[in-house]
Design an enzyme around this catalytic site. Sequence first.
Site, PDB file in Angstrom:
ATOM      1  N   ASN A  97      33.631  33.978  35.861  1.00  0.00           N
ATOM      2  CA  ASN A  97      34.943  33.908  35.202  1.00  0.00           C
ATOM      3  C   ASN A  97      35.652  35.256  35.125  1.00  0.00           C
ATOM      4  O   ASN A  97      36.880  35.289  35.149  1.00  0.00           O
ATOM      5  CB  ASN A  97      34.753  33.327  33.795  1.00  0.00           C
ATOM      6  CG  ASN A  97      35.961  33.567  32.915  1.00  0.00           C
ATOM      7  OD1 ASN A  97      36.995  32.916  33.055  1.00  0.00           O
ATOM      8  ND2 ASN A  97      35.857  34.550  32.016  1.00  0.00           N
ATOM      9  N   SER A 149      39.003  30.369  39.631  1.00  0.00           N
ATOM     10  CA  SER A 149      40.017  30.878  40.554  1.00  0.00           C
ATOM     11  C   SER A 149      41.404  30.767  39.909  1.00  0.00           C
ATOM     12  O   SER A 149      41.516  30.553  38.699  1.00  0.00           O
ATOM     13  CB  SER A 149      39.941  30.083  41.860  1.00  0.00           C
ATOM     14  OG  SER A 149      40.821  30.617  42.824  1.00  0.00           O
ATOM     15  N   TYR A 163      45.094  40.088  44.454  1.00  0.00           N
ATOM     16  CA  TYR A 163      44.427  39.115  43.568  1.00  0.00           C
ATOM     17  C   TYR A 163      44.440  37.726  44.198  1.00  0.00           C
ATOM     18  O   TYR A 163      43.410  37.036  44.245  1.00  0.00           O
ATOM     19  CB  TYR A 163      45.168  39.117  42.240  1.00  0.00           C
ATOM     20  CG  TYR A 163      44.768  38.073  41.229  1.00  0.00           C
ATOM     21  CD1 TYR A 163      43.605  38.209  40.468  1.00  0.00           C
ATOM     22  CD2 TYR A 163      45.587  36.965  40.986  1.00  0.00           C
ATOM     23  CE1 TYR A 163      43.270  37.256  39.505  1.00  0.00           C
ATOM     24  CE2 TYR A 163      45.259  36.018  40.031  1.00  0.00           C
ATOM     25  CZ  TYR A 163      44.093  36.168  39.296  1.00  0.00           C
ATOM     26  OH  TYR A 163      43.767  35.233  38.339  1.00  0.00           O
ATOM     27  N   LYS A 167      41.137  35.648  45.245  1.00  0.00           N
ATOM     28  CA  LYS A 167      40.839  34.311  44.698  1.00  0.00           C
ATOM     29  C   LYS A 167      40.797  33.264  45.817  1.00  0.00           C
ATOM     30  O   LYS A 167      40.027  32.303  45.737  1.00  0.00           O
ATOM     31  CB  LYS A 167      41.873  33.924  43.640  1.00  0.00           C
ATOM     32  CG  LYS A 167      41.810  34.760  42.348  1.00  0.00           C
ATOM     33  CD  LYS A 167      40.547  34.533  41.544  1.00  0.00           C
ATOM     34  CE  LYS A 167      40.694  35.024  40.106  1.00  0.00           C
ATOM     35  NZ  LYS A 167      39.429  34.978  39.344  1.00  0.00           N
ATOM     36  N   THR A 197      46.330  33.896  27.481  1.00  0.00           N
ATOM     37  CA  THR A 197      45.246  34.795  27.073  1.00  0.00           C
ATOM     38  C   THR A 197      45.790  36.223  27.052  1.00  0.00           C
ATOM     39  O   THR A 197      47.001  36.429  27.182  1.00  0.00           O
ATOM     40  CB  THR A 197      44.085  34.704  28.082  1.00  0.00           C
ATOM     41  OG1 THR A 197      44.575  35.165  29.351  1.00  0.00           O
ATOM     42  CG2 THR A 197      43.575  33.274  28.223  1.00  0.00           C
TER      43      THR A 197
END
Length: 254
Positions: A97, A149, A163, A167, A197
């Site tokens: 994660n 992902s 990124y 992923k 988040t």
Amino acid sequence: MGYADSLFDLTDRVVLVTGGSRGLGREMAFAAAQCGADVIIASRNLESCVVTAEEIAASTGRAAFPYQVHVGRWEQLDGLVQAAYDRFGKVDVLVNNAGMSPLYDSLTSVSEKLFDAVVNLNLKGPFRLSALVGERMVADGGGSIINVSSSGSLRPAPDMLPYAAAKAGLNALTEGLAKAYGPTVRVNTLMAGPFLTDISKSWGLEQATTNPFAHLSLKRAGNPPEIIGAALYLMSDASSYTTGAILRVDGGLP
Ligand SMILES: NC(=O)c1ccc[n+]([C@@H]2O[C@H](COP(=O)([O-])OP(=O)(O)OC[C@H]3O[C@@H](n4cnc5c(N)ncnc54)[C@H](OP(=O)(O)O)[C@@H]3O)[C@@H](O)[C@H]2O)c1
């Protein structure tokens, strides 16, 4: 135990969550312990791993083991796996994660250091951890690996290309690992869309004058607990015939 409880039961399973101290990882670790699992909370900041592990242990009564590790550093991953097996004797579920996407001004401003850091954390580390744990899961009779992902890997935006590419590599890894470690070990991608988040603090949502999520079918970002149902499905025997799959939890990507 009710029917749904037994379907998602994780009693006495051991679940290792990288990036388990905050955000989606914390939600998933907490949920696993609520369903009966012992958990390993691994991230760079030991203090925050300790705090989360103590909260999980206090509220669920399960064992929660904090461990400091930089997932982008290959040589630190053997230590994490060894510590997990020393502490619990097995790992039933590995959740890859931990991840991040640093901001940059332009594609030419992306340094080799930034590019390598992104690939190391989002792709290289999960590869090494899956290899180390997957082989032992096979020897122990089975397990579940979940690669977290991003919808960015399907719709790569210019402001997060390293990124998105890392992923996308992780998505490919899932399919290959499912073949490598089947039939007893299942490997799946949990593909997140936008979630509120710590990551979302850099999105400038307070200043937004129009809905930044209007393009999604659900027209909003996800709240962290909304990852739990899909995560528990992939961790548990509820998903016993699901492997090499991508499960999208993204509010309906256009
Ligand atoms: N939130 C979203 O909108 C969103 C969207 C798509 C995909 N995702 C993916 O979902 C996953 C979780 O994201 P999140 O939103 O929960 O992020 P978050 O709230 O920023 O939490 C990241 C977690 O990873 C840990 N971490 C960061 N770098 C690390 C490293 N080098 N080594 C070990 N641990 C590290 C952090 O702890 P430390 O700081 O202590 O290391 C923290 O526990 C990531 O893979 C992310 O790419 C998130």
